[in-house]
Design an enzyme around this catalytic site. Structure first.
Site, PDB file in Angstrom:
ATOM      1  N   SER A   1      -2.783   0.163  15.274  1.00  0.00           N
ATOM      2  CA  SER A   1      -3.486   1.436  15.395  1.00  0.00           C
ATOM      3  C   SER A   1      -3.906   1.637  16.842  1.00  0.00           C
ATOM      4  O   SER A   1      -4.042   0.662  17.600  1.00  0.00           O
ATOM      5  CB  SER A   1      -4.741   1.367  14.510  1.00  0.00           C
TER       6      SER A   1
ATOM      7  N   GLY B   1       2.268   4.627   3.563  1.00  0.00           N
ATOM      8  CA  GLY B   1       3.116   3.698   2.809  1.00  0.00           C
ATOM      9  C   GLY B   1       4.002   4.449   1.833  1.00  0.00           C
ATOM     10  O   GLY B   1       5.195   4.143   1.691  1.00  0.00           O
TER      11      GLY B   1
ATOM     12  N   TYR C   1     -12.878  -2.792  12.266  1.00  0.00           N
ATOM     13  CA  TYR C   1     -11.556  -2.162  12.105  1.00  0.00           C
ATOM     14  C   TYR C   1     -10.707  -2.450  13.339  1.00  0.00           C
ATOM     15  O   TYR C   1      -9.543  -2.851  13.217  1.00  0.00           O
ATOM     16  CB  TYR C   1     -11.694  -0.646  11.884  1.00  0.00           C
TER      17      TYR C   1
ATOM     18  N   GLY D   1       0.829  -1.219   0.000  1.00  0.00           N
ATOM     19  CA  GLY D   1       0.000   0.000   0.000  1.00  0.00           C
ATOM     20  C   GLY D   1       0.852   1.252   0.000  1.00  0.00           C
ATOM     21  O   GLY D   1       0.617   2.170   0.782  1.00  0.00           O
TER      22      GLY D   1
ATOM     23  N   ASN E   1       1.407   3.403  -2.631  1.00  0.00           N
ATOM     24  CA  ASN E   1       1.135   4.412  -3.663  1.00  0.00           C
ATOM     25  C   ASN E   1       0.678   5.737  -3.063  1.00  0.00           C
ATOM     26  O   ASN E   1       0.675   6.751  -3.747  1.00  0.00           O
ATOM     27  CB  ASN E   1       0.085   3.896  -4.659  1.00  0.00           C
TER      28      ASN E   1
ATOM     29  N   GLY F   1      -0.338   7.955   1.023  1.00  0.00           N
ATOM     30  CA  GLY F   1      -0.411   7.930   2.489  1.00  0.00           C
ATOM     31  C   GLY F   1       0.881   7.523   3.181  1.00  0.00           C
ATOM     32  O   GLY F   1       1.986   7.848   2.735  1.00  0.00           O
TER      33      GLY F   1
END
Ligand SMILES: NC(=O)c1ccc[n+]([C@@H]2O[C@H](COP(=O)([O-])OP(=O)(O)OC[C@H]3O[C@@H](n4cnc5c(N)ncnc54)[C@H](OP(=O)(O)O)[C@@H]3O)[C@@H](O)[C@H]2O)c1
Length: 298
Positions: free
Chosen positions: A149, A26, A174, A20, A22, A24
């Protein structure tokens, strides 16, 4: 003294997979690693977006060595195909950064029949790590970093209904997925140690960072992220500390040190009692092997 990216050693000759990457956190993780001369594999589900990120990083670091490879973590077929391709073309893997994630989407099941957050955030990364373990294990000083998180605080593993077949709660699912990521990071480290392998498993969380993650929030709540949170580049620092810090031990968990871990410089942080429940972690591991069909260190 707190850790800063300038404290990290040069990574020349090392290679990292960032899932991930691409956008944010990452993307900012990958950008910082490129700045340290680390070779990169941008593991993303959309190749156009991955190539755009690659171009952006190359503007900043023209000599960076960056590959893009398709990975959809919500598809076990895609995870297997990614791992097979990577193992065919690479003899080592220094850093596996299990970063990709989604937060609080409407209810849906992945093609494998898993609740979407559990699939993308946790089960996909569980399978990916297992499939890449042979190459991680033979790469000296390798590390796996799993993104958790603050939401792990309210997470609960619903062993009797992991996929929320009844009573879907976006927030609950989540929290479950991020608790699972943290329990996995700790359990993986215990199993690596028991097997006598040198690979370290560590965890990190960014606090609150202004990224695309809040796209499924009501509009008034999306304003909360930039107000309370930090930039994506600051949010990436706990991940980078976990991946590159010289004083990191297996089983460490890194996050921001200020405002109840919502922002600030990266430090080692604590986690809930549930995240350290070793019996539950073993149970989750067994279930994850069963669900993904990927068995390792068991
Ligand atoms: N931002 C925060 O405040 C915060 C707080 C705590 C934890 N985290 C964690 O940090 C990680 C990164 O989040 P972020 O804030 O950077 O979010 P983001 O800006 O939304 O980025 C998420 C990344 O994950 C990718 N992704 C989503 N589902 C995927 C899948 N099935 N397969 C492959 N890639 C997938 C996205 O790809 P697309 O662009 O194609 O969608 C994107 O590249 C997540 O694990 C998240 O839970 C973030």
């Amino acid at each position: 003294m707190t850790w800063n990216i300038n404290d990290a050693r040069d990574q020349k000759g090392r290679i990292a997979i960032v899932t991930g990457s691409n956008i944010g956190l990452g993307y900012d993780t990958a950008l910082a690693l490129a700045g340290k001369d680390c070779r990169l594999v941008l593991a993303c589900r959309n190749m156009d977006k991955a190539k755009a990120a690659q171009r952006q990083i190359l503007v900043r670091y023209p000599k960076a060595h960056i590959e893009c490879q398709t990975l959809d973590l919500s598809s076990l077929k895609s995870v297997r195909s990614f791992a097979t391709t990577f193992l065919k073309s690479h003899k080592k893997l220094d850093l596996l950064i299990n970063n990709a994630g989604i937060m609080m989407p409407p209810y849906s099941l992945s093609e494998d029949g898993f609740e979407s957050q559990l699939a993308a955030n946790y089960l996909g990364h569980f399978a990916l790590t297992g499939l890449l373990l042979p190459v991680l294990a033979k790469t000296p000083n390798s590390r796996v970093v799993s993104l958790s998180s603050l939401a792990h605080n309210w997470g609960e593993i619903r062993f009797d209904d992991l996929n929320f077949k009844s009573g879907y709660s976006k927030r609950g699912a989540y929290g479950q997925s991020k608790l699972a990521c943290l329990m996995f990071a700790y359990e993986l480290n215990r199993r690596l140690q028991k097997a006598g392998l040198q690979t370290l498993s560590v965890a990190a969380h960014p606090g609150v960072a202004a990224t695309n993650l809040a796209q499924h929030f009501p509009r008034f709540l999306t304003a909360f992220f930039p107000l309370v949170g930090q930039s994506a580049s600051s949010g990436a620092l706990p991940t980078l500390y976990a991946a590159l810090g010289d004083d990191i031990d297996g089983g460490d968990y890194c996050g921001p040190r200020s405002m109840r871990q919502m922002r600030g410089a990266p430090v080692k942080v604590g986690s809930t009692r549930a995240s350290k429940d070793q019996e539950a972690a073993k149970r989750l591991w067994n279930l994850s092997e069963e669900l993904t069909g990927v068995s390792f260190l068991s």
